[in-house]
Scaffold this motif. Structure first.
Motif, PDB file in Angstrom:
ATOM      1  N   GLY A  12       0.783  -1.235   0.000  1.00  0.00           N
ATOM      2  CA  GLY A  12       0.000   0.000   0.000  1.00  0.00           C
ATOM      3  C   GLY A  12       0.810   1.279   0.000  1.00  0.00           C
ATOM      4  O   GLY A  12       1.831   1.392  -0.688  1.00  0.00           O
ATOM      5  N   TYR A  13       0.379   2.217   0.832  1.00  0.00           N
ATOM      6  CA  TYR A  13       0.942   3.566   0.811  1.00  0.00           C
ATOM      7  C   TYR A  13       2.377   3.603   1.348  1.00  0.00           C
ATOM      8  O   TYR A  13       3.133   4.513   1.010  1.00  0.00           O
ATOM      9  CB  TYR A  13       0.046   4.505   1.623  1.00  0.00           C
ATOM     10  CG  TYR A  13      -1.369   4.520   1.102  1.00  0.00           C
ATOM     11  CD1 TYR A  13      -1.687   5.158  -0.099  1.00  0.00           C
ATOM     12  CD2 TYR A  13      -2.386   3.849   1.771  1.00  0.00           C
ATOM     13  CE1 TYR A  13      -2.974   5.153  -0.599  1.00  0.00           C
ATOM     14  CE2 TYR A  13      -3.678   3.834   1.276  1.00  0.00           C
ATOM     15  CZ  TYR A  13      -3.969   4.479   0.087  1.00  0.00           C
ATOM     16  OH  TYR A  13      -5.246   4.464  -0.412  1.00  0.00           O
ATOM     17  N   PHE A  14       2.751   2.599   2.151  1.00  0.00           N
ATOM     18  CA  PHE A  14       4.114   2.573   2.677  1.00  0.00           C
ATOM     19  C   PHE A  14       5.133   2.428   1.549  1.00  0.00           C
ATOM     20  O   PHE A  14       6.185   3.072   1.568  1.00  0.00           O
ATOM     21  CB  PHE A  14       4.288   1.415   3.670  1.00  0.00           C
ATOM     22  CG  PHE A  14       5.712   1.221   4.108  1.00  0.00           C
ATOM     23  CD1 PHE A  14       6.295   2.084   5.022  1.00  0.00           C
ATOM     24  CD2 PHE A  14       6.486   0.193   3.580  1.00  0.00           C
ATOM     25  CE1 PHE A  14       7.624   1.917   5.404  1.00  0.00           C
ATOM     26  CE2 PHE A  14       7.806   0.024   3.964  1.00  0.00           C
ATOM     27  CZ  PHE A  14       8.372   0.891   4.875  1.00  0.00           C
ATOM     28  N   ILE A  16       4.826   3.361  -1.497  1.00  0.00           N
ATOM     29  CA  ILE A  16       4.872   4.632  -2.233  1.00  0.00           C
ATOM     30  C   ILE A  16       5.830   5.589  -1.538  1.00  0.00           C
ATOM     31  O   ILE A  16       6.711   6.194  -2.164  1.00  0.00           O
ATOM     32  CB  ILE A  16       3.466   5.259  -2.315  1.00  0.00           C
ATOM     33  CG1 ILE A  16       2.520   4.343  -3.088  1.00  0.00           C
ATOM     34  CG2 ILE A  16       3.534   6.639  -2.974  1.00  0.00           C
ATOM     35  CD1 ILE A  16       1.067   4.787  -3.047  1.00  0.00           C
ATOM     36  N   PHE A  17       5.656   5.716  -0.230  1.00  0.00           N
ATOM     37  CA  PHE A  17       6.529   6.582   0.567  1.00  0.00           C
ATOM     38  C   PHE A  17       7.989   6.139   0.438  1.00  0.00           C
ATOM     39  O   PHE A  17       8.887   6.952   0.203  1.00  0.00           O
ATOM     40  CB  PHE A  17       6.092   6.542   2.033  1.00  0.00           C
ATOM     41  CG  PHE A  17       7.003   7.290   2.965  1.00  0.00           C
ATOM     42  CD1 PHE A  17       6.808   8.640   3.202  1.00  0.00           C
ATOM     43  CD2 PHE A  17       8.054   6.641   3.601  1.00  0.00           C
ATOM     44  CE1 PHE A  17       7.655   9.336   4.070  1.00  0.00           C
ATOM     45  CE2 PHE A  17       8.907   7.329   4.463  1.00  0.00           C
ATOM     46  CZ  PHE A  17       8.700   8.677   4.693  1.00  0.00           C
ATOM     47  N   ALA A  18       8.234   4.835   0.588  1.00  0.00           N
ATOM     48  CA  ALA A  18       9.594   4.307   0.582  1.00  0.00           C
ATOM     49  C   ALA A  18      10.283   4.498  -0.764  1.00  0.00           C
ATOM     50  O   ALA A  18      11.434   4.961  -0.834  1.00  0.00           O
ATOM     51  CB  ALA A  18       9.574   2.821   0.956  1.00  0.00           C
ATOM     52  N   PHE A  19       9.599   4.159  -1.853  1.00  0.00           N
ATOM     53  CA  PHE A  19      10.216   4.250  -3.175  1.00  0.00           C
ATOM     54  C   PHE A  19      10.534   5.690  -3.559  1.00  0.00           C
ATOM     55  O   PHE A  19      11.585   5.974  -4.134  1.00  0.00           O
ATOM     56  CB  PHE A  19       9.318   3.613  -4.232  1.00  0.00           C
ATOM     57  CG  PHE A  19       9.441   2.116  -4.294  1.00  0.00           C
ATOM     58  CD1 PHE A  19      10.505   1.463  -3.705  1.00  0.00           C
ATOM     59  CD2 PHE A  19       8.498   1.350  -4.940  1.00  0.00           C
ATOM     60  CE1 PHE A  19      10.636   0.084  -3.745  1.00  0.00           C
ATOM     61  CE2 PHE A  19       8.608  -0.033  -4.999  1.00  0.00           C
ATOM     62  CZ  PHE A  19       9.679  -0.667  -4.398  1.00  0.00           C
ATOM     63  N   LEU A  20       9.629   6.607  -3.242  1.00  0.00           N
ATOM     64  CA  LEU A  20       9.883   8.002  -3.591  1.00  0.00           C
ATOM     65  C   LEU A  20      10.969   8.596  -2.703  1.00  0.00           C
ATOM     66  O   LEU A  20      11.751   9.437  -3.159  1.00  0.00           O
ATOM     67  CB  LEU A  20       8.592   8.813  -3.509  1.00  0.00           C
ATOM     68  CG  LEU A  20       7.646   8.540  -4.693  1.00  0.00           C
ATOM     69  CD1 LEU A  20       6.275   9.127  -4.451  1.00  0.00           C
ATOM     70  CD2 LEU A  20       8.235   9.093  -5.990  1.00  0.00           C
ATOM     71  N   LEU A  53      -4.905   9.913  -0.305  1.00  0.00           N
ATOM     72  CA  LEU A  53      -3.884   9.233   0.499  1.00  0.00           C
ATOM     73  C   LEU A  53      -2.638   8.923  -0.335  1.00  0.00           C
ATOM     74  O   LEU A  53      -1.510   8.987   0.175  1.00  0.00           O
ATOM     75  CB  LEU A  53      -4.452   7.953   1.092  1.00  0.00           C
ATOM     76  CG  LEU A  53      -5.541   8.124   2.158  1.00  0.00           C
ATOM     77  CD1 LEU A  53      -6.039   6.777   2.639  1.00  0.00           C
ATOM     78  CD2 LEU A  53      -5.022   8.962   3.330  1.00  0.00           C
ATOM     79  N   THR A  54      -2.837   8.610  -1.612  1.00  0.00           N
ATOM     80  CA  THR A  54      -1.694   8.379  -2.508  1.00  0.00           C
ATOM     81  C   THR A  54      -0.889   9.662  -2.659  1.00  0.00           C
ATOM     82  O   THR A  54       0.352   9.649  -2.618  1.00  0.00           O
ATOM     83  CB  THR A  54      -2.173   7.898  -3.885  1.00  0.00           C
ATOM     84  OG1 THR A  54      -2.897   6.675  -3.736  1.00  0.00           O
ATOM     85  CG2 THR A  54      -1.000   7.666  -4.829  1.00  0.00           C
ATOM     86  N   LEU A  60       4.987  13.155   1.017  1.00  0.00           N
ATOM     87  CA  LEU A  60       5.807  12.944   2.211  1.00  0.00           C
ATOM     88  C   LEU A  60       7.086  12.173   1.872  1.00  0.00           C
ATOM     89  O   LEU A  60       8.165  12.495   2.379  1.00  0.00           O
ATOM     90  CB  LEU A  60       4.999  12.196   3.276  1.00  0.00           C
ATOM     91  CG  LEU A  60       3.873  12.979   3.949  1.00  0.00           C
ATOM     92  CD1 LEU A  60       3.119  12.089   4.937  1.00  0.00           C
ATOM     93  CD2 LEU A  60       4.410  14.220   4.657  1.00  0.00           C
ATOM     94  N   GLY A  61       6.969  11.165   1.015  1.00  0.00           N
ATOM     95  CA  GLY A  61       8.145  10.418   0.600  1.00  0.00           C
ATOM     96  C   GLY A  61       9.138  11.284  -0.153  1.00  0.00           C
ATOM     97  O   GLY A  61      10.353  11.212   0.078  1.00  0.00           O
ATOM     98  N   SER A  62       8.618  12.126  -1.045  1.00  0.00           N
ATOM     99  CA  SER A  62       9.474  13.022  -1.828  1.00  0.00           C
ATOM    100  C   SER A  62      10.205  14.014  -0.932  1.00  0.00           C
ATOM    101  O   SER A  62      11.416  14.235  -1.074  1.00  0.00           O
ATOM    102  CB  SER A  62       8.629  13.779  -2.863  1.00  0.00           C
ATOM    103  OG  SER A  62       7.962  12.890  -3.722  1.00  0.00           O
TER     104      SER A  62
END
Length: 200
Positions: A12-14, A16-20, A53-54, A60-62
């Protein structure tokens, strides 16, 4: 993209955060940032993930990734990039080009560098090396992250199954697009100042 669909569906959203975060630091990930964002936009169009949420996870990841790059620049300085930059796929000519752009456009580069592959994380390193104000850095880097994420998420969301076409074109012509954006911003600022002077 079937594998990525499964990975995103599982974590999920984790993820997305991690990869960015990793992508903005300069760590190579198997899928380019713009492609990931447009694909995520496509997934939100299917109703499998929340657009809001995406967007939040991606922003936040960026910000996390680019801020980490900033502090690397502060703590380790230019010698680190010269010695280990190649391991992060940071070429010397990219550093020199980023310095020129930073000297010329300053804060604007922090906003629009997201749209230039290979430049965005180097701009953060350069900001740290030059001891650019952290407060100013966070302000402009956050604005840039929000613009970058919303553009590619929206593209993927609107185009649906054709999401990959724009991602490819944007990566191919990113420098030209950046130049056009800068020109538009300069024109708008000039018009604003002219009108302000005329009214005074």
């Amino acid at each position: 993209m079937g594998v990525w669909h499964d990975v995103i569906g599982q974590f999920g959203y984790f993820v997305i955060f991690a990869f960015l975060s990793l992508g903005l630091v300069g760590v190579p990930i198997p899928i380019p940032d713009e492609v990931l964002l447009t694909y995520l936009g496509y997934i939100t169009s299917l109703g499998e993930m929340s657009f809001t949420l995406t967007f939040i996870a991606a922003v936040l990841g960026s910000i996390c990734g680019i801020t980490f790059s900033y502090f690397l620049g502060v703590k380790l300085g230019e010698p680190f990039i010269e010695k280990y930059g190649h391991k992060l796929f940071i070429k010397k000519r990219t550093v020199k080009r980023t310095k020129r752009l930073f000297d010329k456009y300053g804060s604007l580069l922090l906003i629009f560098s997201y749209f230039i592959p290979g430049i965005r994380h180097v701009a953060a390193y350069i900001s740290g090396i030059t001891r650019y104000s952290l407060k100013q850095f966070l302000l402009f880097a956050t604005a840039g992250a929000m613009m970058w994420v919303i553009v590619f998420l929206s593209i993927g969301n609107r185009l649906g199954t054709n999401w990959n076409i724009i991602a490819h074109l944007f990566r191919k012509y990113s420098l030209s697009i950046f130049a056009i954006i800068i020109l538009i911003v300069i024109i708008c600022i000039t018009i604003y100042r002219y009108r302000k002077q005329s009214m005074s």
